[in-house]
Scaffold this active site. Structure first.
Site, short mmCIF file in Angstrom:
data_model
loop_
_atom_site.label_atom_id
_atom_site.label_comp_id
_atom_site.label_asym_id
_atom_site.label_seq_id
_atom_site.Cartn_x
_atom_site.Cartn_y
_atom_site.Cartn_z
N GLU A 36 0.86 -1.18 0.00
CA GLU A 36 0.00 0.00 0.00
C GLU A 36 0.90 1.24 0.00
O GLU A 36 1.82 1.32 0.82
CB GLU A 36 -0.88 0.03 1.23
CG GLU A 36 -1.84 -1.13 1.36
CD GLU A 36 -2.58 -1.10 2.68
OE1 GLU A 36 -3.61 -0.42 2.77
OE2 GLU A 36 -2.10 -1.74 3.63
N ARG A 262 4.99 -14.37 9.33
CA ARG A 262 5.29 -12.96 9.49
C ARG A 262 6.57 -12.81 10.29
O ARG A 262 6.76 -13.48 11.32
CB ARG A 262 4.14 -12.25 10.20
CG ARG A 262 4.31 -10.74 10.31
CD ARG A 262 3.13 -10.14 11.07
NE ARG A 262 3.29 -8.71 11.22
CZ ARG A 262 2.88 -7.82 10.35
NH1 ARG A 262 2.26 -8.22 9.25
NH2 ARG A 262 3.05 -6.52 10.56
N LYS A 272 3.30 -1.69 11.18
CA LYS A 272 3.18 -0.39 10.51
C LYS A 272 2.43 0.60 11.39
O LYS A 272 2.79 1.79 11.44
CB LYS A 272 2.45 -0.56 9.18
CG LYS A 272 2.38 0.73 8.37
CD LYS A 272 1.49 0.59 7.14
CE LYS A 272 2.10 -0.27 6.09
NZ LYS A 272 1.31 -0.24 4.83
#
Length: 560
Positions: A36, A262, A272
């Site tokens: 993103e 992860r 984030k």
């Protein structure tokens, strides 16, 4: 372990090999990384990038960079440029394969219309809180929306009105019609489109409805001919929805979603959301703060792309959410630099030394090797004079057992120079602190002459006072204290308690040997006994050299 050997053991690579044996695709291997454009890449992103790139390369395929830009509220072209730059710096240039999800807006909209026509999607007038309430819980099934059975023609008309901008934000959504009793919450009529009256950084005001990621993602993959959509483990429960969208749209040879674990690091923040809290709260010096595991932060600290790639290769395949000791990353940096960068002498906490029997006004040049492990880097000439500086920690008036540095009456070797003996301690009359040491040197003990008359147990580094170069030296450590990141009821963190006050220690008047004058921004070298350092691209306000310690010399990973 080499990167190639580590990749061969990656569980995803092995499982994909088995699947490809049945020839499920009539097209080449193709993977993608879909960030993103609302933030910066971090070490977890690097793991995803390398995993996707390497598996594509293993089968002679393509690696795509595709921006997931379907939310106009926080996206910006500045993030796009930064992400492209960071990926290229890491060594995975996507070349011409850079794409934008927003370029597929018409086709994603057309897919939504197809689902409405098939009776597989409907416009729902429930508000966000009502949608959540109707959704049920992990132990209770959801309830059907009162708008679930609208006729396809009505849904098409309403959806067209949403597209025209006839309705305010959050007043209507387009939802998939799947199963409100499914044990998988993601299949309980998920939202496919929402209304957002916001200008998009690329498409402007052309759209006021935007697809949700779970709907756009599989369609974008299908458009680009992706074969394997490799994503982190939190998307595993989303896989049935990914497959449902492709199946209902009749995509031939649909892409396959597969998941990997992860990556988290000890002592570092890889969320984030938490990174944003740190930056926007002023707890760190921006997204490129050298204590952050963002690629910008790691780069500014001085980590090399090769050391990060090696680190990821050493980890291999992660199946679940895993926390890796950050000392492994430090170890990979040392392995990359130890035989390739020059060494310099630097004194971070200077203590003045006057050699009483050395001729006043005289300077001699002493040859010292640039790298003890690599003779090919040659030697440099270092000036030696009557007044020197040594590390304050290299002297004590009351030496404990095992202390082999300088003390009253004791003798040590100055690296590449002579034996010196401390004869007198001079104190500041105002503070009582040690101001300087009066010492003598033995001219017969010059390094390289073969002197063997006596031995000393300690060798210390030094800098000639007359020739010293001043620099700001920053010693970085783990950002977080030992232990788990403290949570608050609001989902944030108590940063005052979590941050280690010793994560940045500044030596603002460090003294380096004159070879430091030749240092340029982004140069790397070893400061003897202190560690590996990087010349910060951002100099001090007065133009003085700023050195960031990448890692200390002590290797905690090898000890393990």
């Amino acid at each position: 372990m080499t990167e190639e050997h580590a990749e061969a053991k990656h569980f995803l690579a092995e499982s994909i090999e088995e699947e490809l044996a049945s020839h499920p695709f009539g097209r080449p291997m193709r993977t993608r990384f879909p960030p993103e454009p609302n933030g910066y890449l971090h070490i977890g992103s690097a793991y995803a990038i390398q995993t996707n790139h390497d598996i594509a390369a293993r089968h002679g395929g393509d690696f795509h960079l595709r921006f997931d830009d379907t939310n106009p509220l926080k996206e910006d072209m500045a993030y796009v440029r930064a992400i492209i730059e960071d990926i290229k710096w890491l060594g995975y240039d996507p070349g011409n394969h850079i794409y934008y999800g927003s370029d597929y807006s018409d086709r994603i909209h057309a897919a939504a219309v197809t689902l409405i026509e098939k009776g597989k999607a409907y416009v729902c007038d429930l508000g966000p809180e009502e949608v959540a309430a109707y959704r049920g819980t992990l132990t209770e099934p959801g309830r059907n929306s009162p708008y679930r059975d609208r006729a396809a023609a009505d849904n098409l008309a309403l959806f067209e009105g949403m597209k025209r901008g006839d309705y305010p934000a959050a007043s209507k959504v387009l939802r998939a019609k799947i199963d409100m009793a499914s044990p998988n919450m993601n299949l309980r009529d998920p939202v496919l489109y929402r209304i957002l009256h916001a200008e998009h950084y690329r498409t402007g005001t052309a759209w006021c409805i935007y697809p949700m990621y779970d709907f756009a993602h599989p369609i974008q993959d299908a458009i680009e001919g992706i074969t394997y959509s490799l994503c982190s483990i939190e998307f595993k429960d989303h896989r049935p929805l990914y497959e449902w969208v492709l199946r209902e749209l009749g995509v031939a040879e649909p892409p396959r979603q597969r998941e990997f674990g992860r990556l988290n690091l000890t002592g570092a923040v890889t969320s984030k959301r938490f990174l944003r809290q740190l930056v926007e709260g002023g707890f760190v010096d921006g997204w490129d703060d050298p204590r952050l595991p963002t690629l910008r932060g790691l780069r500014r600290r001085g980590f090399t792309p090769a050391s990060i790639r090696r680190f990821i290769g050493e980890i291999g395949g992660i199946r679940t959410q895993s926390t890796v000791d950050i000392s492994l990353l430090d170890h990979c940096l040392r392995q990359d630099l130890k035989g390739s960068v020059p060494a310099l002498m630097a004194v971070l906490r200077p203590l003045k030394v006057v050699l009483a029997n050395y001729p006043e006004g005289e300077t001699e040049m002493l040859p010292i090797e640039n790298n003890a492990e690599n003779e090919a880097l040659g030697k440099r000439e270092v000036p030696f004079s009557r007044t020197l500086y040594i590390e304050r920690d290299d002297f004590t008036e009351e030496p404990p057992k095992g202390f082999h540095r300088l003390s009253p009456g004791a003798e040590v070797r100055l690296k590449g120079a002579y034996f010196i003996r401390c004869e007198e301690v001079v104190r500041d009359p105002a503070t009582g602190e040690i101001a300087e040491l009066r010492c003598t040197y033995d001219p017969e003990t010059k390094s390289g002459t073969g002197f063997a008359g006596r031995k000393v147990k300690g060798t210390i580094h030094w800098v000639s006072a007359e020739h010293a170069v001043r620099a700001d030296v920053r010693l970085y450590g783990k950002l977080l204290r030992e232990g788990e990141l403290p949570q608050t009821d609001g989902g944030g963190a108590d940063w005052a308690a979590a941050l280690d006050p010793e994560s940045l220690v500044a030596a603002e008047d460090a003294l380096l040997e004159p070879a430091a004058r030749d240092a340029r921004p982004e140069d790397r070298f070893q400061l003897i006994r202190h560690g590996f350092f990087y010349a910060d691209p951002k100099p001090a306000a007065d133009g003085r050299l700023v050195l960031n310690r990448i890692v200390p010399l002590k290797d905690g990973w090898n000890r393990r």
